[in-house]
Design a protein around this motif. Structure first.
Motif, PDB file in Angstrom:
ATOM      1  N   ALA A  43       0.952  -1.214  -0.029  1.00  0.00           N
ATOM      2  CA  ALA A  43      -0.024   0.129  -0.133  1.00  0.00           C
ATOM      3  C   ALA A  43       0.711   1.064   0.047  1.00  0.00           C
ATOM      4  CB  ALA A  43      -0.941  -0.096   1.270  1.00  0.00           C
ATOM      5  N   LEU A  44       2.001   1.208   0.724  1.00  0.00           N
ATOM      6  CA  LEU A  44       2.835   2.446   0.826  1.00  0.00           C
ATOM      7  C   LEU A  44       3.509   2.913  -0.784  1.00  0.00           C
ATOM      8  CD1 LEU A  44       3.933   4.722   2.386  1.00  0.00           C
ATOM      9  CD2 LEU A  44       5.805   3.127   2.977  1.00  0.00           C
ATOM     10  N   GLY A  45       3.867   1.776  -1.275  1.00  0.00           N
ATOM     11  CA  GLY A  45       4.242   1.964  -2.591  1.00  0.00           C
ATOM     12  C   GLY A  45       3.439   2.403  -3.530  1.00  0.00           C
ATOM     13  N   THR A  46       2.214   1.962  -3.373  1.00  0.00           N
ATOM     14  CA  THR A  46       0.992   2.445  -4.332  1.00  0.00           C
ATOM     15  C   THR A  46       0.720   3.799  -4.195  1.00  0.00           C
ATOM     16  OG1 THR A  46       0.035   0.132  -4.289  1.00  0.00           O
ATOM     17  CG2 THR A  46      -1.375   2.000  -5.013  1.00  0.00           C
ATOM     18  N   ARG A  47       0.631   4.340  -2.705  1.00  0.00           N
ATOM     19  CA  ARG A  47       0.583   5.608  -2.643  1.00  0.00           C
ATOM     20  C   ARG A  47       1.561   6.499  -3.057  1.00  0.00           C
ATOM     21  NH1 ARG A  47      -0.812   6.875   3.360  1.00  0.00           N
ATOM     22  NH2 ARG A  47      -1.335   8.960   2.465  1.00  0.00           N
ATOM     23  N   PHE A  48       2.972   6.009  -2.936  1.00  0.00           N
ATOM     24  CA  PHE A  48       3.970   6.956  -3.426  1.00  0.00           C
ATOM     25  C   PHE A  48       3.706   6.923  -4.866  1.00  0.00           C
ATOM     26  CE2 PHE A  48       8.258   7.113  -4.994  1.00  0.00           C
ATOM     27  CZ  PHE A  48       8.540   8.306  -4.284  1.00  0.00           C
ATOM     28  N   GLU A  50       1.060   6.951  -6.860  1.00  0.00           N
ATOM     29  CA  GLU A  50       0.327   7.762  -7.128  1.00  0.00           C
ATOM     30  C   GLU A  50       0.335   9.166  -6.818  1.00  0.00           C
ATOM     31  OE1 GLU A  50      -3.384   6.549  -4.913  1.00  0.00           O
ATOM     32  OE2 GLU A  50      -3.717   4.651  -6.093  1.00  0.00           O
ATOM     33  N   HIS A  51       1.082   9.605  -5.830  1.00  0.00           N
ATOM     34  CA  HIS A  51       1.373  10.845  -5.315  1.00  0.00           C
ATOM     35  C   HIS A  51       2.635  11.476  -6.671  1.00  0.00           C
ATOM     36  CE1 HIS A  51       3.219  14.277  -3.239  1.00  0.00           C
ATOM     37  NE2 HIS A  51       4.267  14.027  -3.422  1.00  0.00           N
ATOM     38  N   ILE A  52       3.336  10.436  -7.015  1.00  0.00           N
ATOM     39  CA  ILE A  52       4.486  11.113  -8.191  1.00  0.00           C
ATOM     40  C   ILE A  52       3.487  11.304  -9.329  1.00  0.00           C
ATOM     41  CG2 ILE A  52       6.153  10.161  -9.622  1.00  0.00           C
ATOM     42  CD1 ILE A  52       7.161  11.057  -7.109  1.00  0.00           C
ATOM     43  N   TYR A  53       2.488  10.463  -9.759  1.00  0.00           N
ATOM     44  CA  TYR A  53       1.639  10.701 -10.802  1.00  0.00           C
ATOM     45  C   TYR A  53       0.811  11.863 -10.786  1.00  0.00           C
ATOM     46  CZ  TYR A  53      -1.802   9.459 -14.535  1.00  0.00           C
ATOM     47  OH  TYR A  53      -2.759   9.826 -15.432  1.00  0.00           O
ATOM     48  N   ALA A  54       0.092  11.969  -9.517  1.00  0.00           N
ATOM     49  CA  ALA A  54      -0.600  13.276  -9.391  1.00  0.00           C
ATOM     50  C   ALA A  54       0.368  14.587  -9.266  1.00  0.00           C
ATOM     51  CB  ALA A  54      -1.214  13.231  -8.148  1.00  0.00           C
ATOM     52  N   SER A  55       1.565  14.451  -8.952  1.00  0.00           N
ATOM     53  CA  SER A  55       2.393  15.768  -9.038  1.00  0.00           C
ATOM     54  C   SER A  55       2.964  16.056 -10.580  1.00  0.00           C
ATOM     55  CB  SER A  55       3.669  15.272  -8.375  1.00  0.00           C
ATOM     56  OG  SER A  55       3.355  15.094  -7.080  1.00  0.00           O
ATOM     57  N   LYS A  56       2.911  14.868 -11.598  1.00  0.00           N
ATOM     58  CA  LYS A  56       3.236  15.183 -12.698  1.00  0.00           C
ATOM     59  C   LYS A  56       2.147  15.451 -13.669  1.00  0.00           C
ATOM     60  CE  LYS A  56       7.422  12.001 -12.944  1.00  0.00           C
ATOM     61  NZ  LYS A  56       7.781  10.828 -13.413  1.00  0.00           N
ATOM     62  N   GLU A  57       1.134  15.123 -13.350  1.00  0.00           N
ATOM     63  CA  GLU A  57      -0.211  15.275 -14.280  1.00  0.00           C
ATOM     64  C   GLU A  57      -1.114  16.301 -13.880  1.00  0.00           C
ATOM     65  OE1 GLU A  57      -1.144  13.589 -17.122  1.00  0.00           O
ATOM     66  OE2 GLU A  57       1.091  12.416 -17.129  1.00  0.00           O
ATOM     67  N   ALA A  58      -0.892  16.902 -12.620  1.00  0.00           N
ATOM     68  CA  ALA A  58      -1.341  17.948 -12.033  1.00  0.00           C
ATOM     69  C   ALA A  58      -3.108  17.391 -11.755  1.00  0.00           C
ATOM     70  CB  ALA A  58      -1.514  19.173 -12.850  1.00  0.00           C
ATOM     71  N   ALA A  59      -3.147  16.243 -11.627  1.00  0.00           N
ATOM     72  CA  ALA A  59      -4.739  15.528 -11.324  1.00  0.00           C
ATOM     73  C   ALA A  59      -4.396  14.588 -10.081  1.00  0.00           C
ATOM     74  CB  ALA A  59      -5.156  15.020 -12.490  1.00  0.00           C
ATOM     75  N   SER A  60      -5.597  14.347  -9.469  1.00  0.00           N
ATOM     76  CA  SER A  60      -5.382  13.266  -8.612  1.00  0.00           C
ATOM     77  C   SER A  60      -6.584  12.166  -8.874  1.00  0.00           C
ATOM     78  CB  SER A  60      -5.911  13.964  -6.998  1.00  0.00           C
ATOM     79  OG  SER A  60      -7.169  14.532  -7.095  1.00  0.00           O
ATOM     80  N   GLY A  61      -6.464  11.045  -8.568  1.00  0.00           N
ATOM     81  CA  GLY A  61      -7.272   9.909  -8.834  1.00  0.00           C
ATOM     82  C   GLY A  61      -7.056   9.499 -10.096  1.00  0.00           C
ATOM     83  N   GLY A  62      -7.983   8.504 -10.791  1.00  0.00           N
ATOM     84  CA  GLY A  62      -7.849   8.060 -11.979  1.00  0.00           C
ATOM     85  C   GLY A  62      -6.939   6.911 -12.090  1.00  0.00           C
ATOM     86  N   SER A  63      -6.271   6.324 -10.989  1.00  0.00           N
ATOM     87  CA  SER A  63      -5.372   5.248 -10.928  1.00  0.00           C
ATOM     88  C   SER A  63      -6.136   3.846 -10.862  1.00  0.00           C
ATOM     89  CB  SER A  63      -4.546   5.314  -9.967  1.00  0.00           C
ATOM     90  OG  SER A  63      -4.909   5.288  -8.643  1.00  0.00           O
ATOM     91  N   ALA A  64      -7.543   3.879 -10.590  1.00  0.00           N
ATOM     92  CA  ALA A  64      -8.465   2.824 -10.300  1.00  0.00           C
ATOM     93  C   ALA A  64      -9.154   2.486 -11.848  1.00  0.00           C
ATOM     94  CB  ALA A  64      -9.471   2.815  -9.334  1.00  0.00           C
ATOM     95  N   VAL A  65      -9.973   1.418 -11.669  1.00  0.00           N
ATOM     96  CA  VAL A  65     -10.657   1.352 -12.993  1.00  0.00           C
ATOM     97  C   VAL A  65     -11.265   2.299 -13.522  1.00  0.00           C
ATOM     98  CG1 VAL A  65     -11.986  -0.691 -13.981  1.00  0.00           C
ATOM     99  CG2 VAL A  65     -10.407  -1.281 -12.334  1.00  0.00           C
ATOM    100  N   GLY A  66     -12.115   2.886 -12.583  1.00  0.00           N
ATOM    101  CA  GLY A  66     -13.047   3.637 -13.097  1.00  0.00           C
ATOM    102  C   GLY A  66     -12.488   5.017 -13.960  1.00  0.00           C
ATOM    103  N   GLY A  67     -11.434   5.191 -13.515  1.00  0.00           N
ATOM    104  CA  GLY A  67     -10.695   6.676 -14.226  1.00  0.00           C
ATOM    105  C   GLY A  67     -11.027   7.890 -13.721  1.00  0.00           C
TER     106      GLY A  67
END
Length: 73
Positions: A43-48, A50-67
């Motif tokens: 879980a810690l690696g997944t949160r890390f 997701e944080h990197i992705y949100a920082s690069k894309e300037a968006a949060s969420g979207g890493s699950a199936v729903g998008g």
């Protein structure tokens, strides 16, 4: 000519012999439900990640199936 058919038949028999779908037995489901058998890892690696992705894309969420987000990738 007949030898070619025999060879082709033998090759087909060998190739198709491994086409069985594995069946999970009821007593094996406990092993597959363990924490270390998850596809997403810890879980810690997944949160890390997701944080990197949100920082690069300037968006949060979207890493699950729903998008989510604008979908411009």
């Amino acid at each position: 000519m007949k030898a070619r058919y025999v060879i082709a038949l033998c090759c087909a028999a060998v190739g198709l012999s491994g086409c069985a779908l594995p069946q999970v037995q009821p007593w094996e489901k406990g092993q597959l439900a363990r924490q270390d058998m998850l596809l997403q890892g810890d879980a810690l690696g997944t949160r890390f990640n997701e944080h990197i992705y949100a920082s690069k894309e300037a968006a949060s969420g979207g890493s699950a199936v729903g998008g989510g987000g604008c979908g411009c990738n």
